[in-house]
Design a protein around this motif. Structure first.
Motif, PDB file in Angstrom:
ATOM      1  N   GLY A  52       0.935  -1.413   0.074  1.00  0.00           N
ATOM      2  CA  GLY A  52       0.310  -0.231   0.094  1.00  0.00           C
ATOM      3  C   GLY A  52       0.776   1.160   0.311  1.00  0.00           C
ATOM      4  O   GLY A  52       0.690   2.522  -0.389  1.00  0.00           O
ATOM      5  N   SER A  57       0.022   1.517  -5.042  1.00  0.00           N
ATOM      6  CA  SER A  57      -0.626   2.376  -4.004  1.00  0.00           C
ATOM      7  C   SER A  57      -2.325   1.390  -3.580  1.00  0.00           C
ATOM      8  O   SER A  57      -2.431   1.881  -2.546  1.00  0.00           O
ATOM      9  N   GLU A 137       2.850   8.561   8.114  1.00  0.00           N
ATOM     10  CA  GLU A 137       3.849   9.248   7.306  1.00  0.00           C
ATOM     11  C   GLU A 137       5.763   8.300   7.458  1.00  0.00           C
ATOM     12  O   GLU A 137       6.378   9.015   6.741  1.00  0.00           O
ATOM     13  N   CYS A 141       7.456   8.569   4.301  1.00  0.00           N
ATOM     14  CA  CYS A 141       8.785  10.029   3.987  1.00  0.00           C
ATOM     15  C   CYS A 141      10.670  10.312   4.977  1.00  0.00           C
ATOM     16  O   CYS A 141      10.582  10.271   3.852  1.00  0.00           O
ATOM     17  N   SER A 175      23.170   6.138  -1.353  1.00  0.00           N
ATOM     18  CA  SER A 175      23.727   7.417  -1.851  1.00  0.00           C
ATOM     19  C   SER A 175      21.695   8.685  -1.675  1.00  0.00           C
ATOM     20  O   SER A 175      22.337   9.659  -1.779  1.00  0.00           O
ATOM     21  N   GLU A 176      20.715   7.729  -1.504  1.00  0.00           N
ATOM     22  CA  GLU A 176      19.386   8.580  -1.016  1.00  0.00           C
ATOM     23  C   GLU A 176      19.498   8.829   0.299  1.00  0.00           C
ATOM     24  O   GLU A 176      18.363  10.257   0.010  1.00  0.00           O
ATOM     25  N   THR A 177      19.719   8.704   0.956  1.00  0.00           N
ATOM     26  CA  THR A 177      19.354   9.242   2.609  1.00  0.00           C
ATOM     27  C   THR A 177      20.913   9.626   3.283  1.00  0.00           C
ATOM     28  O   THR A 177      20.882  10.523   4.398  1.00  0.00           O
TER      29      THR A 177
ATOM     30  N   LEU B  32      -2.548   6.902  -1.991  1.00  0.00           N
ATOM     31  CA  LEU B  32      -1.141   7.817  -0.819  1.00  0.00           C
ATOM     32  C   LEU B  32      -1.191   8.365  -2.096  1.00  0.00           C
ATOM     33  O   LEU B  32      -1.424   8.510  -3.667  1.00  0.00           O
ATOM     34  N   LEU B  35       4.706   9.730  -5.298  1.00  0.00           N
ATOM     35  CA  LEU B  35       5.804  10.336  -5.499  1.00  0.00           C
ATOM     36  C   LEU B  35       5.823  10.423  -6.465  1.00  0.00           C
ATOM     37  O   LEU B  35       6.885  11.675  -7.325  1.00  0.00           O
ATOM     38  N   LEU B 164       1.358  16.080   4.865  1.00  0.00           N
ATOM     39  CA  LEU B 164       1.718  14.440   4.149  1.00  0.00           C
ATOM     40  C   LEU B 164       2.747  15.451   3.541  1.00  0.00           C
ATOM     41  O   LEU B 164       4.338  14.898   2.685  1.00  0.00           O
ATOM     42  N   ARG B 167       6.012  17.190   3.470  1.00  0.00           N
ATOM     43  CA  ARG B 167       7.061  16.722   4.563  1.00  0.00           C
ATOM     44  C   ARG B 167       7.843  15.978   3.226  1.00  0.00           C
ATOM     45  O   ARG B 167       9.225  15.877   3.102  1.00  0.00           O
ATOM     46  N   ILE B 168       7.164  15.395   1.834  1.00  0.00           N
ATOM     47  CA  ILE B 168       7.084  14.503   1.290  1.00  0.00           C
ATOM     48  C   ILE B 168       8.406  15.453   0.112  1.00  0.00           C
ATOM     49  O   ILE B 168       9.504  14.824  -0.210  1.00  0.00           O
ATOM     50  N   GLU B 171      11.653  15.922   1.946  1.00  0.00           N
ATOM     51  CA  GLU B 171      12.861  14.996   1.546  1.00  0.00           C
ATOM     52  C   GLU B 171      13.362  14.408   0.513  1.00  0.00           C
ATOM     53  O   GLU B 171      14.365  14.087  -0.079  1.00  0.00           O
ATOM     54  N   HIS B 174      15.815  16.801   0.982  1.00  0.00           N
ATOM     55  CA  HIS B 174      16.765  16.175   1.607  1.00  0.00           C
ATOM     56  C   HIS B 174      18.076  14.912   0.523  1.00  0.00           C
ATOM     57  O   HIS B 174      19.090  14.993   0.654  1.00  0.00           O
ATOM     58  N   SER B 175      17.012  14.138  -0.147  1.00  0.00           N
ATOM     59  CA  SER B 175      17.819  13.214  -1.011  1.00  0.00           C
ATOM     60  C   SER B 175      18.512  13.323  -1.574  1.00  0.00           C
ATOM     61  O   SER B 175      19.903  13.425  -1.392  1.00  0.00           O
ATOM     62  N   ASP B 180      17.709  19.161   4.959  1.00  0.00           N
ATOM     63  CA  ASP B 180      16.758  18.369   5.581  1.00  0.00           C
ATOM     64  C   ASP B 180      16.353  19.782   5.725  1.00  0.00           C
ATOM     65  O   ASP B 180      16.466  20.356   7.870  1.00  0.00           O
ATOM     66  N   HIS B 182      12.594  21.244   7.930  1.00  0.00           N
ATOM     67  CA  HIS B 182      11.327  20.694   8.057  1.00  0.00           C
ATOM     68  C   HIS B 182      11.186  21.965   7.135  1.00  0.00           C
ATOM     69  O   HIS B 182      10.726  22.888   7.475  1.00  0.00           O
TER      70      HIS B 182
END
Lengths: 286, 286, 286, 286, 286, 286
Positions: A52, A57, A137, A141, A175-177, B32, B35, B164, B167-168, B171, B174-175, B180, B182
């Motif tokens: 989900g 989704s 969330e 995220c 790499s992503e985070t 949802l 992305l 939501l 924040r996405i 982020e 951020h990636s 980062d 908020h």
């Protein structure tokens, strides 16, 4: 492009001396593991583990079995190919299709357990962050969930003896985070990382349950014992142990095979190279 | 894959107990936020706000109205869908199509103001970096502009009560950038971040105009007051205030609801948990 | 979307005042360099320099010349277009097709040397990391190799006088790896970076051979001399010099035109703004 | 492009007079049915009806239920959207989401019957062609199967009252195969077409079971009765009836509401505008 | 979609009875030949055979060897996989990897001869069409060249004993051009087809050199001898022989094992079921 | 693949003799017109001419100017490139960028007229087909509209002297619809084709207004006068003239420079090589 130069550069770039260290030699049919297929594998794992949220989704509890079945079948076929490529990469004599199949099946049989473990990480992230509004969330995220998912998938493959691929999977998350967890690290349940950019967790680190780490924290090695030839000795325990409930605040560095006792709190910007007793609080001097 | 195992794993992964915390339950037609569509939305905003840099690079002042019209229409439709998905995610009773349309229209009507604000950030980045050669280079290359654009877009949506999605969007930045921010943070004009990897700006931070921050800086919370059940109390002002013209050098950490007075300079690698007066210079001791 | 608002927002966003600083003005046929084509260019360079790892993974020594020929031809055409776009970006009078062709040819003729240089970086990463199991693993997985490859490619283009593009190429690596190396920096052979997230290496830095740097290290500028108008003076040597064999551990910061002598070791979390003699060890006080 | 012309052409092309007959006017959210989504719908139907041939080729009887479930769910959602678009196209007042859902459900419930019917067509094609080596070859390669599948799918939607979409689906097959069957035609079981290019089967044609037709055959209308205004009267039975076991060889033309009796054989290049008795053989004179 | 129906339809569609004739049963790892990979194979053949027209359009005589080498390597790998799939489709016991490799190598070794043969077809099309302006136009635009290329490729694979794939390849051309040539037909050099839609050339047809055919021409079978069970006997010579220099004008039909003697001309719309002597002219009576 | 063969086949395929007729020789930067870009060009023309049907289906009269502006700009740039490639293909000395720009501008300035002309074809198709329910259905589904659109676009480019490209554009429609109209043909308003597969309209055909043609009709050349060398003389009027209101039913063939007088009706399967007087009815003898 004037042609003599083209011909000459091609010639220079294809001499044996030029390619010696840098051309990957492999027999036909044994290419390297594929970054793009490994990305699909991780996406399939996420779709299976967090239905989900990732993948399809619009999934509902009624259609969940259909999607799970299709995803697991697809995961199995991709995994067999890639695991075989990884085995061949490390040692040609070991890379049979049968061995790859057994590893893929074993991995898949661990998915239900992996999901339970990741659920504890979601709970930990939610409970530890005043800004979090729901589990959903957090799953959608938070980069920590992404990095920890990749780590836990990679760690299973590492335990099953798959070469190279676990590292590629954790580097994807890196790499992503910006969170760099070595797939060989040992990490308990309810693990969480806040913000996360710059976190490094070395290969022989051991983390208990309910550990929390902030951005910029390094769990590294102090120094590398050298062998007689002056090369670092590989395979020595050289990273920290963090017992249950340890918190390490941002940008702190813990180096070497030291133990941070349970319930200890390490403040931000601290440099630690020795054991810290249980329940201690270590802060930077001002 | 041998079939009994496949069947068994599918069964284990679809029991109610297994999916309890991790399956996103939603009614039909309320998936949802996506992305990939949100990525398109941010790309459309960038194309509208910085014409010629993002989106259609051959744009001229003559064709600008056509491209702007098409992009805004596309943005509107995508935004209505995603905002509705975000509203439904948070609370089913609130997620009408009308409400989503109103929010999308309101957001779009703020784009001219957003562009003016982002122009001040471009100017600040250019003036503060001796290596910058033109506004164009700053807009094209600097990760700070990317991160701040996402933040300012997300912040507008946050102010409009969209769950939501803000924040996405932060982020995503951020990636891409390691920065980062908020979406609930309050940030004035002429804001700039140099290099940026590892920067964290918490939800209740307040930054004045002409603030400059370097890589690795954290504007975080010191500790979380717990409620009677031991859970962090949500919604308390817990991050720093940086008044106009404050500079914070690399890897410094400022924690808690402290105020850094206007024109203060915080050196690198400094740890601050108390107010700093205006025009002060705080340096690490050596 | 109700149409009067659409029309009005389009009008507001296309007034000359609104677009003044933010619309890239260029003549027909001179669009900005394209991020996606530059990504292809970097991928082609990687495929040429590391055959078998990037690009066509089934390559063998027999088919290497064919692939190298095709890749170099493709690289040449893309590079001519992009270099021309970069030249036009900086100064219209300079951007002839001939000039772009000469630069592309010159760049391609340096590829054999670039490969030899990158081979030294691979060796250094392998020898310096107890967790590395083979050159192949280093080339496949290590973000440092990705970041250093981009830097060395970008640096060549910088030396050839190409505007904008070198910076875009190093920012690609910055986004992927968190390692931010300015393309103008001067870096010797056998360079390696461990983990790497948060590393910053400024434009006028000079690094000798066999230098090793850990995550979070900044080689930055201390302060910017201002000109009579209060703007930072551009082009001054303002970043550190690291001589041969220097090691800098994680999260340390070295600022200004200081020299770290050969074989010096800078510990983690250290703040340095003065010269360090050769073979010195500088550690954080505890 | 010189701008005044651009502006002028845009203006000319957007005047009400210019767009009057050719601009499809529709309210927001009611776009036309999408050719690309209808292509996906037909592909899903083929994957469901002919498992292992179309869609996921590695399907086995063990994984068949998973794939069928996922495909039907996906088909349902796409079909609801497109059917609604088709209903709105024809008459705005009729196009409720509920009505579209009911039609989609009804259509899906007919799929098992449709598969049985198509199986008879496969058998007929195999038995009638000396060059056919297996049912599998027929399903994989024969354009007739492709055209008849599209027709049978379109015909079901036609019977359910869906506007426009049935015609689009048979025109897809027309484009791919040169076989033009109107979705309103009535066609029995065991129908086959050899080679097929140029076949035309009109809207009010009625074909019994075991009919076989060759390339270039037209089942058309002789002439159109006109109404008082000189327009063709719509909805009159104006195409031929072919009873069971009729064969029509290549390039023959049968026009008007004539009946070709059961077991009749019509030779090639023949022109027929009158009834043909059962078991007759009609050949071209030489 | 209401779930009981979904479950029920899935159940109905997955019973053994329902799938009996229509589910392709195959063991793991032996999927059907892939239409999309076969399309890539045909595109690679075209790129190799007509360099500069198909595939990489910027090719020059200098870079031709590189492109040819890369294309042949790619063709080889794809061909081995697909040939193996075709062999397994027909008979599991025959489908070894070695056999597939041998067939692929044999096919590739015939490419130089195939190119010479196709060059004669290009010459014939150019010389026979007053509207043709150059060989280049013929190669670029003429559907006949596309159809004949596919036929000649498919015919080679047919002669090498590859099942199913040759038919799929000629059906691709049938769909694109309306020209349906069975891969088993025997066709000499300098063959051309004008316009082509509706042309059918049966499996046992034999065409000499310099044959020309117009749109709508059928070279078909008159009737099928039946075996004792009433099934068509497979493998009998049942299609026409056209000797050298025969021309057949549009929409004519020649049926059965008749011989059209060399230099004969068959007018348009003619129906022929008997031998025609050399140099004869057969016209439709008026 | 065993390497000696690979090397040998590459060598054989790259000798000058082997590539002599079949390698397209062109200088750098002058590749052939691109089939995929021409497809985009035709799609853009359709989106501009039939707004709401092709391209962006959610278009409204309010957003029409934005979409038209963006589409025309895009069309212009693609057209300049392709027209230049077409000019260079035919004769290098003629292919200046300026000439290509002038042609593109001229073509675009004719679009409003083209739309009016196509509107008459839509009306004719609707009025002539009892099965047609609306103009919208005709525009959306009818292959004739697709084929005639491509023809009218190609014809404009032909009149502007663009080589090769007009033929490629009509061959696209030929492949999709089976309708083969030479771009040099002259065709009046209110033209329609029913079903259409197999229709051929030769280069020097002249059709008046309100002409209607059915599937399988050929308007061809009877024979080609040969020059002294025995080659067909190019450029002679050799196809039929159909005056206003002529109808030709299915599979009839009209050959040579004959005139079919206004309001004549030609029945199906008829073969005509002589003039037909106005208002005549010509039927096949039975």
């Amino acid at each position: 492009m004037n042609n003599p130069l083209l011909t000459q550069v091609v010639r220079e770039l294809t001499t044996p001396e030029s390619t010696d260290t840098l051309l990957f030699h492999h027999s036909d049919g044994h290419p390297l593991p594929s970054l793009s297929v490994l990305t699909e594998i991780v996406d399939l794992c996420r779709a299976i583990l967090f239905p989900g949220y990732f993948g399809h989704s619009g999934i509902s509890s009624h259609t969940l079995p259909y999607h799970t079945g299709v995803n697991i079948e697809s995961l199995y076929h991709k995994l067999v190919d890639q695991v075989k490529a990884g085995l061949c990469f490390a040692e040609k004599s070991e890379c049979t299709h049968d061995k790859a199949e057994n590893i893929a099946i074993e991995f898949i049989s661990h998915l239900p357990r992996l999901r339970k473990l990741l659920a504890t990480d979601v709970v930990a992230a939610y409970e530890g962050d005043p800004a979090a509004t729901s589990y959903s969330e957090v799953i959608s995220c938070y980069p920590a969930i992404r990095a920890i998912s990749n780590f836990r998938i990679a760690h299973e493959l590492h335990l099953l003896g798959v070469p190279l691929i676990p590292r590629i999977i954790t580097e994807m998350a890196h790499s992503e985070t910006g969170i760099d967890i070595h797939p060989a690290a040992t990490i308990g349940s309810h693990f969480t990382i806040d913000h996360g950019t710059g976190v490094v967790i070395g290969a022989t680190s051991i983390l208990g349950n309910h550990v929390k780490i902030y951005q910029g924290v390094t769990l590294g090695a102090k120094s590398f014992p050298l062998d007689a030839q002056g090369n670092p000795i590989k395979g020595i325990d050289r990273h920290p142990i963090l017992e249950d409930n340890v918190i390490v605040y941002s940008n702190s560095t813990i180096l070497g095979r030291v133990t941070i006792g349970h319930d200890a709190v390490i403040g931000g910007n601290v440099w630690i190279t020795e054991d810290v007793p249980a329940k201690a609080k270590v802060l930077q001097r001002r």
